[in-house]
Design a protein around this motif. Structure first.
Motif, PDB file in Angstrom:
ATOM      1  N   VAL A 179       0.849  -1.185   0.000  1.00 16.06           N
ATOM      2  CA  VAL A 179       0.000   0.000   0.000  1.00 16.06           C
ATOM      3  C   VAL A 179       0.887   1.237   0.000  1.00 16.06           C
ATOM      4  O   VAL A 179       1.742   1.402   0.880  1.00 16.06           O
ATOM      5  CB  VAL A 179      -0.939   0.009   1.229  1.00 16.06           C
ATOM      6  CG1 VAL A 179      -1.842   1.248   1.184  1.00 16.06           C
ATOM      7  CG2 VAL A 179      -1.775  -1.265   1.275  1.00 16.06           C
ATOM      8  N   ARG A 180       0.695   2.100  -1.007  1.00 15.21           N
ATOM      9  CA  ARG A 180       1.456   3.340  -1.115  1.00 15.21           C
ATOM     10  C   ARG A 180       0.508   4.530  -1.029  1.00 15.21           C
ATOM     11  O   ARG A 180      -0.645   4.457  -1.466  1.00 15.21           O
ATOM     12  CB  ARG A 180       2.223   3.395  -2.442  1.00 15.21           C
ATOM     13  CG  ARG A 180       3.279   2.303  -2.587  1.00 15.21           C
ATOM     14  CD  ARG A 180       3.983   2.415  -3.934  1.00 15.21           C
ATOM     15  NE  ARG A 180       4.980   1.350  -4.104  1.00 15.21           N
ATOM     16  CZ  ARG A 180       5.681   1.164  -5.210  1.00 15.21           C
ATOM     17  NH1 ARG A 180       5.513   1.994  -6.253  1.00 15.21           N
ATOM     18  NH2 ARG A 180       6.555   0.170  -5.294  1.00 15.21           N
ATOM     19  N   PHE A 181       1.038   5.633  -0.462  1.00 16.90           N
ATOM     20  CA  PHE A 181       0.234   6.836  -0.277  1.00 16.90           C
ATOM     21  C   PHE A 181       0.906   7.984  -1.007  1.00 16.90           C
ATOM     22  O   PHE A 181       2.121   8.192  -0.885  1.00 16.90           O
ATOM     23  CB  PHE A 181       0.099   7.162   1.213  1.00 16.90           C
ATOM     24  CG  PHE A 181      -0.639   6.120   1.999  1.00 16.90           C
ATOM     25  CD1 PHE A 181      -2.006   6.226   2.209  1.00 16.90           C
ATOM     26  CD2 PHE A 181       0.033   5.021   2.522  1.00 16.90           C
ATOM     27  CE1 PHE A 181      -2.688   5.262   2.925  1.00 16.90           C
ATOM     28  CE2 PHE A 181      -0.636   4.053   3.236  1.00 16.90           C
ATOM     29  CZ  PHE A 181      -2.004   4.163   3.435  1.00 16.90           C
TER      30      PHE A 181
ATOM     31  N   GLY B 124       0.599  -0.996   8.141  1.00 13.50           N
ATOM     32  CA  GLY B 124       1.171   0.276   7.734  1.00 13.50           C
ATOM     33  C   GLY B 124       1.936   0.204   6.441  1.00 13.50           C
ATOM     34  O   GLY B 124       2.138   1.211   5.772  1.00 13.50           O
ATOM     35  N   VAL B 125       2.373  -0.993   6.057  1.00  9.50           N
ATOM     36  CA  VAL B 125       3.105  -1.182   4.811  1.00  9.50           C
ATOM     37  C   VAL B 125       2.424  -2.229   3.940  1.00  9.50           C
ATOM     38  O   VAL B 125       2.215  -2.039   2.748  1.00  9.50           O
ATOM     39  CB  VAL B 125       4.570  -1.601   5.078  1.00  9.50           C
ATOM     40  CG1 VAL B 125       5.308  -1.866   3.778  1.00  9.50           C
ATOM     41  CG2 VAL B 125       5.288  -0.527   5.881  1.00  9.50           C
ATOM     42  N   VAL B 126       2.054  -3.348   4.557  1.00 12.57           N
ATOM     43  CA  VAL B 126       1.494  -4.481   3.828  1.00 12.57           C
ATOM     44  C   VAL B 126       0.065  -4.730   4.290  1.00 12.57           C
ATOM     45  O   VAL B 126      -0.232  -4.704   5.495  1.00 12.57           O
ATOM     46  CB  VAL B 126       2.346  -5.750   4.027  1.00 12.57           C
ATOM     47  CG1 VAL B 126       1.748  -6.930   3.283  1.00 12.57           C
ATOM     48  CG2 VAL B 126       3.771  -5.509   3.547  1.00 12.57           C
ATOM     49  N   LEU B 127      -0.802  -4.964   3.317  1.00 12.58           N
ATOM     50  CA  LEU B 127      -2.208  -5.289   3.573  1.00 12.58           C
ATOM     51  C   LEU B 127      -2.427  -6.768   3.303  1.00 12.58           C
ATOM     52  O   LEU B 127      -2.013  -7.287   2.260  1.00 12.58           O
ATOM     53  CB  LEU B 127      -3.113  -4.443   2.664  1.00 12.58           C
ATOM     54  CG  LEU B 127      -4.605  -4.775   2.681  1.00 12.58           C
ATOM     55  CD1 LEU B 127      -5.226  -4.438   4.031  1.00 12.58           C
ATOM     56  CD2 LEU B 127      -5.324  -4.022   1.543  1.00 12.58           C
ATOM     57  N   TYR B 128      -3.073  -7.457   4.233  1.00 11.60           N
ATOM     58  CA  TYR B 128      -3.380  -8.876   4.092  1.00 11.60           C
ATOM     59  C   TYR B 128      -4.897  -9.031   3.978  1.00 11.60           C
ATOM     60  O   TYR B 128      -5.641  -8.514   4.818  1.00 11.60           O
ATOM     61  CB  TYR B 128      -2.878  -9.677   5.288  1.00 11.60           C
ATOM     62  CG  TYR B 128      -1.399  -9.583   5.517  1.00 11.60           C
ATOM     63  CD1 TYR B 128      -0.515 -10.502   4.948  1.00 11.60           C
ATOM     64  CD2 TYR B 128      -0.852  -8.583   6.332  1.00 11.60           C
ATOM     65  CE1 TYR B 128       0.859 -10.412   5.170  1.00 11.60           C
ATOM     66  CE2 TYR B 128       0.513  -8.491   6.558  1.00 11.60           C
ATOM     67  CZ  TYR B 128       1.352  -9.415   5.977  1.00 11.60           C
ATOM     68  OH  TYR B 128       2.708  -9.329   6.194  1.00 11.60           O
TER      69      TYR B 128
ATOM     70  N   ILE C 167      -2.968   0.317  -4.160  1.00 14.97           N
ATOM     71  CA  ILE C 167      -2.893  -1.057  -3.654  1.00 14.97           C
ATOM     72  C   ILE C 167      -2.312  -1.947  -4.750  1.00 14.97           C
ATOM     73  O   ILE C 167      -2.888  -2.065  -5.829  1.00 14.97           O
ATOM     74  CB  ILE C 167      -4.278  -1.567  -3.215  1.00 14.97           C
ATOM     75  CG1 ILE C 167      -4.867  -0.640  -2.141  1.00 14.97           C
ATOM     76  CG2 ILE C 167      -4.204  -2.988  -2.698  1.00 14.97           C
ATOM     77  CD1 ILE C 167      -6.262  -1.006  -1.704  1.00 14.97           C
ATOM     78  N   ILE C 168      -1.153  -2.564  -4.460  1.00 15.26           N
ATOM     79  CA  ILE C 168      -0.419  -3.346  -5.458  1.00 15.26           C
ATOM     80  C   ILE C 168      -0.311  -4.783  -4.970  1.00 15.26           C
ATOM     81  O   ILE C 168       0.231  -5.045  -3.883  1.00 15.26           O
ATOM     82  CB  ILE C 168       0.983  -2.759  -5.695  1.00 15.26           C
ATOM     83  CG1 ILE C 168       0.875  -1.272  -6.063  1.00 15.26           C
ATOM     84  CG2 ILE C 168       1.722  -3.541  -6.775  1.00 15.26           C
ATOM     85  CD1 ILE C 168       2.210  -0.569  -6.092  1.00 15.26           C
TER      86      ILE C 168
END
Length: 879
Positions: free
Chosen positions: A159-161, A190-194, A219-220
């Motif tokens: 996840v990038r902002f 905060g960095v990776v979404l599961y 979201i990548i």
């Protein structure tokens, strides 16, 4: 170092442990000294969990308020960690996770043959790790099968902002604005979404929660993992389940505050709770759950300070520091625990710290305005807890100030532990019988399955809990014969204390030149001890002659030390009778005797000699202990190994003064394992993996050669004090050092080496099933299947007899084995060594060399703080 009243910064070290699915509440950001926390849960579904425990209902708790905690003004630069975090997200063909070929080979072999092996690189061996010796018995345990729906998995996304957002709270708020797209089941660190389902790569438009500006959330997709390969997510999930069951988190564990039991007579209360851990074992993915209890004091730290000031008005600061520093306190307004590192006598609640916008705010005003707490004592000093946090890629230390009036001590002091009545009152709630414990575990499972929110949390990830604990195939080894002078003993309860004092020891040392120190008003007690020693000693083969009696004028430390130096230098052993128990006096005497004079000492509390109903047993055990300290041998067991050296290691860390850690190394000198060689070394505070053990190994081999005229063919090491996270490090660092040491001792010398890790602090519980009732398993019970590790050769052993509560087995992990010993032989040898500890006539939890190392490390680290004299190296002087 600047002191702060707490902080709002997100802690990267707790990202995975603190995530919640709910969207953050829209509320004003607290000042730098405040960290919003959840209020204490009240009643509700969590009450179902401990229906089986006979715990008294606690009085209603006052409303909780938010806490003073953390550090001020931190912004977490997540992008600094992005490269290292994403490096772990390697994508294999078809989106599957890449797996090492060696691991797949091990797994394939295990599935084919029903066997297992250790991931030991070039030294890996594949063979059956299940023993066959002993009688098969039915058993169950505290493990619950965690069922995974077919086809379920975990999808990982970066996840990038844009623009960059550093604060975790804002990152989560921006992402969770799109819960309708990403779904309810999620974990975001905060960095990776599961997620349990796949999303297409997408860019979402969000609004900043403070200024309403536009932020793009990209979201990548990175990879897909099977559920069993993402064990850490299970543990995060069960923390949420505990919250759904309305349990209160204290430290790392969860407790039922509404079920706490009050002990008014001792100003204590006991909170019942649970410890959970999910992992993949030989039998699949399972949940290990065990009962936990937290003993809390109802007196505040300020109450303790006032009591000490009244008793010691002249030296109260030092007394308060000794009483408080190094201990853990609980702040009830947020149910968080802190370790006290210092007391700042110059700061008070009137002191100020930098709040929001660098505004100077006093602790008095802050608590009153922010939480409605009015601090009564405005002159009390502040407690200081130093917390290490991750700031970017660096670990920084922050000082957190706590109010004594709002802090409560946890746990028990040594003085409280010595209070028989107090410990008996606490044991009513903490010592749970197997049947009762098992029923409590099933109630927890029932609560999860019957609570809609908790059940939904599992179902969203395709999980469910089995309603029953799993059964095991356990084995019970034969009873050990204890060899003593003139024959052998057999006791099915692994306790031969009643018999050992009626038989002669196998190698006695007579008391011919010994000194007895005591204060003059304890003369009658000293005379009675000598009389009983002369009477009972010959029965055990120990002849006791008249000692040189030294009557002291007073019980001051320097009086004992002076008499010891004057009279003890040429003595066989010095027996000292103390009128009361004092650590400072004990430490001073032991330091002089063990380090300066090299003379064994036996310290006796006069109170134990005044109990007429137990004095005979006490005197007999003292004589046995003195015999050990002089180099004698009490008993042995049959060990069918020739030319083998058995070693034990342990490390002592000073929990309060944070001084140098002490490593102890014990090695056997004969086949019967009745003679031992003792060594210690010092290292930096907190160090566990000890390079100095290599030097100890070399010295031990030279001593073995000196006694036996040859080097050992086999070397077996029982390594205590290693956690799961250090297994690979120990395997890759310590073992090669041991192997390189052998050739340096003697060119071409390559003995067979076996290293076992001994783990005592585990949550595994085993229950024996007898006539449809659950009882403690008998000594000699072994479990080496189903709940053992997939990638290590390990087993659980119950070697001690427990009359009250539930027995805890010991976990043994075979870290390295070049001896090609059968697993049955390793297990049987381990069980035999549990009977060779001379300070207890029966089986103990760990092999004797481990316990000897523990006692030596504790004596050195806690009392003498210096290496012992070489004169004592071949004696068990530390018992």
């Amino acid at each position: 170092m600047a002191f702060r009243g707490g902080g709002r910064g997100a802690r990267l070290l707790e990202l995975l442990n603190s995530q919640r699915d709910e969207r953050p509440a829209e509320e004003p950001e607290p000042p730098p000294a405040a960290l919003p926390t959840r209020p204490v849960g009240r009643g509700g579904r969590g009450m179902l969990i401990l229906q089986s425990l006979d715990a008294n209902r606690a009085q209603p708790q006052p409303p909780s308020v938010e806490a003073l905690s953390g550090q001020s003004g931190l912004r977490q630069p997540y992008e600094n960690l992005l490269e290292s975090r994403l490096a772990k997200l390697a994508v294999g063909p078809g989106g599957d996770a890449c797996t090492s070929a060696s691991h797949e080979k091990v797994k394939e072999t295990r599935l084919k043959n029903g066997d297992s092996c250790s991931d030991d690189g070039d030294n890996a061996r594949v063979e059956s790790r299940h023993g066959t010796c002993g009688r098969l018995v039915r058993a169950t345990c505290n493990y619950i099968n965690l069922n995974i729906n077919p086809g379920m998995g975990v999808f990982e996304y970066e996840v990038r902002f844009e623009p960059r957002i550093d604060f975790l709270k804002f990152r989560r708020a921006l992402l969770f604005q799109h819960e309708d797209k990403i779904g309810r089941a999620k974990t975001f660190d905060g960095v990776v979404l599961y997620l349990p389902h796949k999303l297409p790569d997408t860019i979402l438009a969000s609004k900043h929660p403070t200024d309403g500006s536009d932020v793009n959330v990209k979201i990548i997709f990175k990879r897909y993992s099977k559920m069993k390969d993402t064990i850490h997510l299970y543990n995060v999930l069960f923390k949420r389940i505990m919250s759904a069951l309305e349990m209160t988190r204290i430290g790392r564990h969860f407790y039922l505050s509404k079920c706490c039991s009050q002990i008014p007579a001792h100003k204590l209360e006991v909170w019942p709770g649970y410890v959970t851990a999910v992992d993949e074992y030989e039998g699949g993915v399972k949940l290990c759950i065990d009962n936990s209890h937290r003993v809390l004091r109802t007196m505040t730290i300020l109450d303790t300070m006032n009591r000490i000031v009244q008793d010691n008005p002249g030296n109260y600061k030092q007394k308060v520091t000794n009483e408080v520093m190094g201990h853990t306190v609980l702040t009830r307004y947020n149910n968080k625990t802190y370790r006290i590192d210092e007391i700042d006598w110059n700061m008070t609640p009137r002191s100020k710290f930098s709040g929001k916008d660098n505004e100077q705010v006093s602790f008095l005003d802050y608590y009153n305005h922010q939480y409605g707490i009015k601090i009564r004592d405005e002159k009390q000093p502040l407690l200081v807890s130093r917390v290490k946090r991750l700031q970017g890629e660096q670990e920084v230390e922050t000082a957190i100030c706590l109010i004594p009036e709002l802090s409560f001590m946890t746990g028990l002091t040594d003085e409280q532990r010595a209070d028989f009545r107090l410990m008996k009152s606490v044991a009513v709630y903490t010592r749970i019988a197997p049947e009762q414990r098992h029923r409590s575990l099933l109630n927890f499972v029932k609560s999860v399955n019957e609570t809609p929110k908790a059940k939904a949390l599992l179902a969203d990830w395709g999980l469910s809990l089995s309603p029953e604990t799993m059964e095991l195939n356990a084995r019970e080894l034969d009873v050990e014969d204890i060899i003593v002078g003139g024959g052998s003993l057999r006791n099915t309860k692994a306790d031969f204390g009643m018999d050992i004092c009626k038989r002669e020891v196998i190698h006695a040392i007579h008391l011919e030149n010994w000194v007895l120190l005591h204060v003059q008003n304890q003369t009658d007690t000293a005379n009675e001890f000598v009389r009983l020693s002369k009477r009972f000693g010959p029965t055990m083969g120990i002849q006791v002659h008249e000692p040189r009696r030294i009557g002291l004028q007073n019980d001051r430390i320097d009086t004992y030390v002076s008499a010891l130096k004057k009279e003890g230098s040429d003595a066989q052993v010095v027996v000292i009778i103390f009128p009361t128990s004092r650590d400072d006096r004990y430490g001073a005497v032991k330091k002089v005797a063990c380090c300066d004079l090299g003379v064994p000492t036996q310290v006796i509390n006069s109170k134990t000699l005044r109990n007429e109903s137990k004095v005979r047993s006490v005197v007999q055990k003292i004589l046995l202990q003195i015999t050990c300290k002089l180099g004698g041998s009490l008993w042995t067991v049959k060990i069918p190994l020739n030319n083998v050296m058995i070693c034990g290691t342990d490390v002592y860390h000073d929990p309060i003064k944070k001084g140098r850690s002490v490593g102890a190394f014990i090695s056997s000198l004969n086949k019967e394992c009745t003679r031992w060689y003792c060594q210690t070394n010092f290292m930096d505070a907190g160090q566990e993996l000890v390079n100095q053990f290599v030097v100890c190994m070399a010295n031990a081999l030279k001593k073995f050669y000196e006694i036996n005229g040859q080097f050992p063919v086999k070397i077996i090491i029982y390594r205590d004090g290693i956690g799961d996270g250090q297994l690979k490090v120990s395997q890759q660092l310590e073992i090669p050092q041991f192997q390189a040491c052998f050739d340096r001792v003697s060119s071409g010398y390559k003995p067979q080496l076996t290293v076992l890790i001994v783990q005592k602090r585990i949550n595994t519980r085993i229950f024996s099933i007898e006539k449809n009732e659950l009882t403690n398993p008998k000594p000699g019970t072994i479990v080496d299947n189903a709940v053992t590790r997939r990638n290590w050769e390990d087993f659980f052993l119950v070697s001690q007899s427990v009359r009250e509560g539930t027995v805890t087995p010991t976990h043994y992990i075979i870290l390295h084995d070049s001896s090609e010993m059968k697993i049955d032989h390793i297990q049987r040898l381990t069980y035999k060594l549990c009977f060779m500890y001379y300070n207890w006539p029966g089986g103990i939890r760990v092999p004797a060399p481990c316990q000897y190392a523990h006692k030596l490390a504790y004596l050195t680290g806690q009392h003498t703080r210096s290496p012992h004299s070489n004169k004592l190296s071949n004696k068990l002087f530390f018992l």
